[in-house]
Design a protein around this motif. Structure first.
Motif, mmCIF file in Angstrom:
data_model
loop_
_atom_site.group_PDB
_atom_site.id
_atom_site.type_symbol
_atom_site.label_atom_id
_atom_site.label_comp_id
_atom_site.label_asym_id
_atom_site.label_seq_id
_atom_site.Cartn_x
_atom_site.Cartn_y
_atom_site.Cartn_z
ATOM 1 N N LEU A 172 -71.787 67.173 -34.948
ATOM 2 C CA LEU A 172 -72.493 66.389 -33.935
ATOM 3 C C LEU A 172 -72.202 64.900 -34.083
ATOM 4 N N ALA A 173 -72.060 64.436 -35.323
ATOM 5 C CA ALA A 173 -71.795 63.015 -35.534
ATOM 6 C C ALA A 173 -70.458 62.613 -34.933
ATOM 7 N N LEU A 174 -69.428 63.425 -35.123
ATOM 8 C CA LEU A 174 -68.120 63.062 -34.584
ATOM 9 C C LEU A 174 -68.077 63.266 -33.070
ATOM 10 N N GLN A 175 -68.783 64.245 -32.553
ATOM 11 C CA GLN A 175 -68.749 64.485 -31.111
ATOM 12 C C GLN A 175 -69.526 63.425 -30.328
ATOM 13 N N MET A 176 -70.744 63.123 -30.764
ATOM 14 C CA MET A 176 -71.626 62.265 -29.969
ATOM 15 C C MET A 176 -72.162 61.061 -30.725
ATOM 16 N N GLY A 177 -71.681 60.830 -31.923
ATOM 17 C CA GLY A 177 -72.122 59.679 -32.671
ATOM 18 C C GLY A 177 -73.111 60.046 -33.773
ATOM 19 N N PHE A 178 -73.308 59.104 -34.671
ATOM 20 C CA PHE A 178 -74.153 59.351 -35.836
ATOM 21 C C PHE A 178 -75.604 59.640 -35.434
ATOM 22 N N PHE A 179 -76.059 59.046 -34.331
ATOM 23 C CA PHE A 179 -77.438 59.267 -33.899
ATOM 24 C C PHE A 179 -77.673 60.722 -33.486
ATOM 25 N N ALA A 180 -76.647 61.395 -33.039
ATOM 26 C CA ALA A 180 -76.809 62.802 -32.660
ATOM 27 C C ALA A 180 -77.142 63.659 -33.878
ATOM 28 N N ALA A 181 -76.538 63.352 -35.033
ATOM 29 C CA ALA A 181 -76.862 64.091 -36.256
ATOM 30 C C ALA A 181 -78.314 63.850 -36.670
ATOM 31 N N LEU A 182 -78.757 62.601 -36.551
ATOM 32 C CA LEU A 182 -80.153 62.302 -36.874
ATOM 33 C C LEU A 182 -81.107 63.002 -35.898
ATOM 34 N N LEU A 183 -80.730 63.048 -34.636
ATOM 35 C CA LEU A 183 -81.579 63.700 -33.647
ATOM 36 C C LEU A 183 -81.680 65.197 -33.905
ATOM 37 N N TRP A 184 -80.610 65.802 -34.390
ATOM 38 C CA TRP A 184 -80.669 67.232 -34.687
ATOM 39 C C TRP A 184 -81.688 67.511 -35.794
ATOM 40 N N ALA A 185 -81.668 66.686 -36.844
ATOM 41 C CA ALA A 185 -82.671 66.849 -37.903
ATOM 42 C C ALA A 185 -84.077 66.592 -37.360
ATOM 43 N N TRP A 186 -84.220 65.630 -36.448
ATOM 44 C CA TRP A 186 -85.528 65.330 -35.867
ATOM 45 C C TRP A 186 -86.013 66.488 -34.996
ATOM 46 N N ILE A 187 -85.109 67.107 -34.247
ATOM 47 C CA ILE A 187 -85.488 68.245 -33.406
ATOM 48 C C ILE A 187 -86.091 69.363 -34.252
ATOM 49 N N LEU A 188 -85.453 69.671 -35.381
ATOM 50 C CA LEU A 188 -85.923 70.775 -36.215
ATOM 51 C C LEU A 188 -87.233 70.435 -36.909
ATOM 52 N N THR A 189 -87.344 69.228 -37.466
ATOM 53 C CA THR A 189 -88.587 68.860 -38.153
ATOM 54 C C THR A 189 -89.743 68.686 -37.166
#
Length: 604
Positions: free
Chosen positions: A400-417
């Protein structure tokens, strides 16, 4: 702080039809079967295998028309032919169709009765759309992000709408538990055929209804917590032990080491939600069960788990032969994330396009879909990876970080938590055991995916639909725990309250004294004589209740009521009599004297 309230919701018959159809879609969500359009031919990937690789041409244009049915094993042998076709997953197509069918409920139920996707899901969709602006292949990025919006926002809303009442959520939980048992029996057959009786063992073929071992492991990370919750919340001891045994069987069919860690982590976290005592007990229970599942299932089961997460690829004798390709892809992703991308003036022609500058991939990525594949292909194409990489085994955060940027990786963790927090709130505030089981299972699934996303992904070919459906159900469960708003009282269709005092005065005066009224064409008498007349003559005896309609008020020519007052005003007659006496309009002796016989009716 006052808890937010919710408006009342009464599901309609149309909503119940949508809820039933959603069970069909949920069944397809636990599979990755698809329809392939290969030239003039239609190829169905199903549990059956009625066709063989020889039935397909090397070129789609040379393919003979017809309908072909294959399973995953046949697809593995002829994928190099069918990869040029168009894969159409039925789960995504039916989800989109059911979304359109459910749209009228938005107008029927109203805006305030809907459960909308939460902030991290909306932000992930927005970040994906922004990343399209930096993609080299714009159309490919837009198509990929349109699919992301379908699997996140629309599926979440659809799932919350499909469980419009608690009984529908309970039915969904029971149905998912039943599907999980079926998948475990299916995986047990694969395990016996591909691991226990095969030489050498083929652990990647233990996948039940999924296309890869990693995808099946991610599916069980979402489903097994629903079974473990029945062990934690159930009341019948025999039933609880049964579900614990089924959960343990599911762990023996996990041949991905990351998935075993994820399921164990989620189980212990769920136990601590039930209380400190339950948490400590299961903390001592779960690790031995997992160790037994990994040791006694098969002689080489533990070795297969280590190989699934091992850094080096090994030969049959255990000798390292190279770095596993999944780690090479992680290295390529990190390299692509650190690099910078040229910004070209696309308004110019290709021969004279000017280089406007270079931008970092950390903020916006390289774009989804084809953009990502071409980006990493330039980094690890020449490395030591002669064997094909196992499908769906890459790190989801880096992807996700390479596809849509580093914020996308953080958002994925936020979605799950965030999903875990919503599910726990629903569990803590609910009083129904079945709803608590469903909420607690979703809590464990979300936390388990936080760990599993390091080793694999569930954002592949239909499995993501199940995850976002669970998030939507968790939001609806939490919505039910809010206090219900009281509906505003409806106004009675009676005379306005402002006219009540005048009516009361007229009614009581009519009961207290009966004045001989003048003909209707004569002028109305002055107030003072009228008052005297009221004092001099006592009130007539009221008619019996049976001889007149209840609540009827007769108005004579003087404008005073000669009949009884309305029933809802009779309670206040005593207070009005006292007020008339204080004003000097009613003689106490006259008011308390015995009434005279009723006078004869007047001539018209």
């Amino acid at each position: 702080m006052t808890a937010p309230s919710r408006p009342p919701l009464q599901p309609s018959g149309y909503q119940r039809v949508v809820a039933t159809l959603f069970l069909v879609v949920a069944t397809l969500m636990v599979t990755q079967y698809a329809v392939v359009k290969f030239g003039p031919a239609l190829v169905f990937i199903t549990p059956l295998a009625l066709s063989q690789p020889d039935d397909f041409a090397y070129d789609a244009a040379e393919q003979a028309p017809g309908v072909f049915v294959i399973n995953w094993d046949v697809l593995d042998r002829c994928f190099y032919k069918l990869q040029a076709g168009t894969f159409l997953p039925p789960a995504e197509g039916l989800t989109a169709l059911l979304f359109l069918v459910a749209l009228p409920l938005l107008a029927v139920q109203g805006w305030r009765r809907q459960v909308w996707p939460r902030a991290p899901l909306v932000l992930l969709a927005l970040v994906g759309l922004v990343s399209c602006l930096a993609a080299e292949h714009f159309k490919a990025a837009v198509r990929e992000n349109a699919q992301i919006i379908l699997t996140t926002l629309l599926t979440c809303w659809l799932a919350a709408t499909a469980v419009g009442e608690p009984e529908q959520a309970k039915r969904l939980g029971r149905w998912l538990a039943t599907l999980t048992v079926v998948l475990l029996l299916w995986a047990s057959y694969d395990y016996w055929r591909q691991v226990q009786t095969a030489s050498p063992a083929v652990p990647v073929a233990v996948r039940a209804s999924c296309s890869s071992r990693s995808a099946f492991s991610g599916l069980l990370v979402m489903l097994l917590p629903l079974l473990f919750a029945r062990w934690l919340v159930g009341r019948n001891p025999l039933t609880r032990v049964f579900w614990l045994a089924v959960w343990t069987l599911g762990c023996t069919r996990l041949l991905n080491g990351g998935a075993v860690l994820a399921v164990g982590f989620g189980a212990v976290a769920m136990a601590f939600v039930r209380g400190r005592g339950a948490g400590l007990f299961n903390l001592l229970l779960v690790p031995p069960l997992l160790w037994a599942a990994c040791t006694f299932s098969h002689a080489g089961h533990d070795r297969l788990l280590l190989e699934s997460v091992g850094f080096y690829r090994t030969a049959a004798d255990g000798t390292p032969t190279g770095v596993e390709k999944r780690y090479l892809e992680m290295a390529a992703t990190l390299t692509g994330l650190r690099s910078k991308q040229d910004v070209i003036d696309k308004t110019e022609t290709s021969d004279s396009a000017a280089l406007l500058g270079r931008r970092s991939n950390v903020a916006m990525g390289v774009g989804a879909g084809l953009n990502y594949q071409r980006s990493i292909g330039g980094y690890y194409g020449n490395l030591d990876n002669p064997e094909k990489q196992e499908q769906d085994s890459y790190n989801l955060y880096l992807l996700l970080a390479l596809q849509m940027g580093f914020f996308a990786a953080l958002l994925w963790a936020w979605i799950l938590t965030d999903g875990a927090a919503v599910a726990r709130a629903a569990h803590d505030q609910s009083s129904d055991d079945e709803l608590r089981i469903l909420a607690l299972g979703i809590y464990g699934a979300c936390l388990g995916l936080v760990v599993f996303s390091v080793f694999g992904t569930v954002l592949v070919r239909g499995l993501a639909l199940l995850l976002f459906s669970l998030l939507g159900v968790a939001s609806r469960l939490e919505w039910w725990t809010r206090p219900e708003q009281a509906e505003p009282p409806r106004q009675r269709a009676t005379e306005p309250a402002a006219t009540a005092p005048a009516t009361l005065v007229a009614a009581v005066a009519a009961d207290a004294a009966d004045e001989d009224s003048e003909p209707a064409d004569e002028p109305v008498a002055d107030p003072a004589p009228a008052a005297e007349a009221v004092v001099e003559e006592p009130a007539p005896e009221p008619e019996p209740a049976a001889s007149r309609p209840t609540g009827e008020l007769d108005i004579d020519a003087d404008g005073l009521g000669s009949g009884p007052p309305p029933d809802d005003l009779g309670v206040a007659q005593t207070d009005v009599r006292a007020w008339l006496q204080e004003q000097g309009l009613l003689d106490p002796d006259a008011a308390g004297s015995d009434p005279e016989p009723e006078p004869p009716p007047r001539e018209p």
